[in-house]
Design a protein around this motif. Structure first.
Motif, short mmCIF file in Angstrom:
data_model
loop_
_atom_site.label_atom_id
_atom_site.label_comp_id
_atom_site.label_asym_id
_atom_site.label_seq_id
_atom_site.Cartn_x
_atom_site.Cartn_y
_atom_site.Cartn_z
N GLY A 109 42.09 55.69 -76.60
CA GLY A 109 40.88 54.73 -76.37
C GLY A 109 40.96 54.02 -74.90
O GLY A 109 41.99 53.98 -74.17
N GLN A 110 39.87 53.03 -74.57
CA GLN A 110 40.13 52.21 -73.56
C GLN A 110 40.61 50.85 -73.82
O GLN A 110 40.88 50.14 -72.71
CB GLN A 110 38.59 52.10 -73.28
N GLY A 111 41.49 50.68 -75.00
CA GLY A 111 41.98 49.53 -75.21
C GLY A 111 42.29 49.31 -76.62
O GLY A 111 41.47 50.23 -77.39
N ILE A 140 38.71 43.54 -89.90
CA ILE A 140 39.26 43.62 -88.47
C ILE A 140 38.62 44.81 -87.83
O ILE A 140 38.47 44.54 -86.76
CB ILE A 140 41.01 43.96 -89.04
N TRP A 141 38.37 45.91 -88.52
CA TRP A 141 37.88 46.90 -87.83
C TRP A 141 36.50 46.61 -87.36
O TRP A 141 36.26 47.02 -86.22
CB TRP A 141 37.90 48.49 -88.49
N MET A 142 35.60 46.02 -87.90
CA MET A 142 34.43 45.50 -87.41
C MET A 142 34.26 44.33 -86.58
O MET A 142 33.25 44.01 -86.12
CB MET A 142 33.66 45.34 -88.61
N ALA A 143 35.29 43.66 -86.37
CA ALA A 143 35.45 42.39 -85.57
C ALA A 143 35.13 42.64 -84.29
O ALA A 143 34.69 41.86 -83.47
CB ALA A 143 36.81 41.83 -85.72
N GLY A 144 35.38 43.80 -83.58
CA GLY A 144 35.14 43.82 -82.35
C GLY A 144 33.76 44.11 -81.78
O GLY A 144 33.18 43.44 -80.90
N GLY A 159 32.50 52.76 -81.89
CA GLY A 159 32.33 53.78 -82.47
C GLY A 159 33.58 54.29 -83.17
O GLY A 159 33.80 54.88 -84.26
N ASP A 160 34.93 54.21 -82.35
CA ASP A 160 36.16 54.42 -82.98
C ASP A 160 36.33 53.44 -84.15
O ASP A 160 36.86 53.89 -85.12
CB ASP A 160 37.19 54.37 -82.01
N ASP A 161 36.00 52.19 -83.94
CA ASP A 161 36.13 51.45 -85.18
C ASP A 161 35.53 51.79 -86.43
O ASP A 161 36.02 51.81 -87.62
CB ASP A 161 35.91 49.96 -84.62
N LYS A 162 34.24 52.33 -86.21
CA LYS A 162 33.54 52.62 -87.37
C LYS A 162 34.00 53.98 -87.97
O LYS A 162 34.30 53.99 -89.12
CB LYS A 162 32.03 52.96 -87.11
N ALA A 163 34.48 54.77 -87.01
CA ALA A 163 35.18 55.98 -87.43
C ALA A 163 36.49 55.68 -88.43
O ALA A 163 36.87 56.34 -89.38
CB ALA A 163 35.49 56.87 -86.35
#
Length: 226
Positions: A109-111, A140-144, A159-163
């Motif tokens: 990922g980008q970070g 935590i995953w949805m916090a970004g 997108g990666d967080d939702k996945a």
């Protein structure tokens, strides 16, 4: 072919089109765009077969960083993850704000943030994950995404967080039809946490902007919280 390689090829096609249209007007040698396009196509091919998309991600991330807004979105996105994880008692052990930094420590990922996952690993070994642990990780995953929406009124990343959240729910036996409902619920939970700790969040953003170490970031959160 992975999505990153497709993006690189798309950029190559765009450059070819632009150079064809503008080259004669600005006396641009055909050699320059040709070499650039060959370079992008070479990166796409090598990346697709050798680096699982990581090399192309670094290139695309580097190009995107010419936009100040892009860098700010990454920063605020990861600060959202960091703050919510800390507030929920999941320790952050490291963070990155670019694809290059992520690649150097073996992360995609980008970070992103790296979490201390011993507790959830132990629960997985026992074959039973507590409801509290599930709720914390989903928040935590949805916090970004929540942080981006609060700051920019929209979210471009996540997108990666939702996945990850969907994969987690699948592993726990949840049906796919409720994934979107769970995403909305945990997005709201994360938003509320960030809003309730807005001053702390802003201070954390500034600390991460300076690239301070994880422990210093935690001190910033603790000092303002007290």
């Amino acid at each position: 072919m992975n999505q990153t390689a497709i993006n690189l090829i798309a950029i190559s096609v765009f450059l070819m089109t632009i150079s064809t249209l503008l080259g004669p007007l600005i006396n641009l040698s055909p050699t320059i765009p040709a070499l650039t396009i060959v370079g992008f196509l070479g990166i796409a091919t090598l990346d697709n077969f050798s680096f699982q998309g990581k090399g192309g991600t670094i290139v695309l991330d580097w190009l995107a960083r010419f936009s100040p807004t892009y860098k700010e979105r990454i920063l605020h996105h990861e600060a959202g993850h960091f703050l919510v994880a800390h507030l929920l008692g999941i320790s952050v052990t490291d963070y990155t704000l670019s694809a290059w930094e992520a690649w150097k420590i073996g992360q995609p990922g980008q970070g992103g943030i790296i979490l201390e996952d011993n507790e959830i690993a132990q629960q997985l070994e026992r074959g039973k994950i507590g409801v509290s642990m599930v709720e914390r990780y989903c928040n935590i995953w949805m916090a970004g995404i929540a942080a981006e929406m609060l700051v920019f009124k929209s979210a471009e990343g996540g997108g990666d967080d939702k996945a990850k959240l969907n994969q987690f729910l699948t592993a726990l036996g949840f049906e796919e039809r409720i994934f979107e409902q769970k995403q909305r619920f945990h997005l709201l939970q994360a938003k509320n946490l960030i809003q309730e700790n807005w001053e702390i969040y802003q201070s954390l953003v500034e600390a991460m902007r300076k690239g301070v170490a994880v422990e210093e970031c935690k001190k910033v959160i603790g000092e303002i919280a007290t």
